[in-house]
Design a protein around this motif. Sequence first.
Motif, PDB file in Angstrom:
ATOM      1  N   HIS A 141       0.854  -1.197   0.000  1.00 43.78           N
ATOM      2  CA  HIS A 141       0.000   0.000   0.000  1.00 43.78           C
ATOM      3  C   HIS A 141       0.882   1.238   0.000  1.00 43.78           C
ATOM      4  N   ASN A 144       3.973   1.589   1.990  1.00 46.20           N
ATOM      5  CA  ASN A 144       4.984   0.535   1.825  1.00 46.20           C
ATOM      6  C   ASN A 144       5.690   0.610   0.469  1.00 46.20           C
ATOM      7  N   ASP A 156       8.552  -3.692   3.659  1.00 47.50           N
ATOM      8  CA  ASP A 156       7.567  -4.336   4.520  1.00 47.50           C
ATOM      9  C   ASP A 156       7.001  -5.611   3.882  1.00 47.50           C
ATOM     10  N   LYS A 171      -3.661   0.822   6.680  1.00 49.99           N
ATOM     11  CA  LYS A 171      -2.722   1.618   7.458  1.00 49.99           C
ATOM     12  C   LYS A 171      -2.715   3.049   6.970  1.00 49.99           C
TER      13      LYS A 171
HETATM   14 MG    MG Z   1       4.306  -0.886   6.736  1.00 49.63          MG
END
Ligand code: MG
Length: 171
Positions: A141, A144, A156, A171
């Motif tokens: 996402h 990341n 990540d 997140k």
């Molecule tokens: Mg992360």
Amino acid sequence: MIPEWKLAEEALKNIKVIGHNNNQPVTILGFAEDLTCVGIGTDAAVFRFDKTPNYVFKVYSGKALKKKEVEKDVYERLKQCCYFPQLYGTGPNYIILSFEQGVTLYDCLLQGIPIPEQVIQDVEEAREFVRSQGLNPRDIHLKNVILQNGRGKVIDVSEYIKEGNDPGLRK
Ligand SMILES: [Mg+2]
Ligand SMILES: Nc1ncnc2c1ncn2[C@@H]1O[C@H](COP(=O)(O)OP(=O)(O)O)[C@@H](O)[C@H]1O
């Protein structure tokens, strides 16, 4: 020979990372003058040590400590690929990665930084590579992916051993 990143060991002993429920970002307890936090996630906080600026230390919360081994194993399987940071080693509650200069795509949106199409293509290629290694590219996402000199870096990787899709942008 002792690796250079070992210099950060003492400083990192002063830091404790606390995890929370409901995908809340971790909290940092403690302080060390020569450590700078460069990012916070839901499992870990990421630090740079003044004397070893090419490395970062991803320090996991107690809750997420199991992910340390998982993430190390995944990084080992991705090590030929230029779209991911390099893994250099592990400590008791952290892993040592290459410092990836740049801004996350999330920060690009916040700051109005245009995202080149090449970055999206890089992420697509990174995903293909992950699949080619028998892993599942999950949890990719905006926070990341790092925009670095017009190219994309994916960070990540701890969820790549899980099956299925992400339950949405969390997140
Ligand atoms: Mg992360
Ligand atoms: N190798 C790296 N180089 C530079 N910044 C990083 C690096 N790894 C992580 N970060 C920063 O730290 C943040 C949290 O790291 P991340 O690995 O996503 O933790 P979590 O697993 O808790 O989500 C990222 O969003 C990014 O801003």
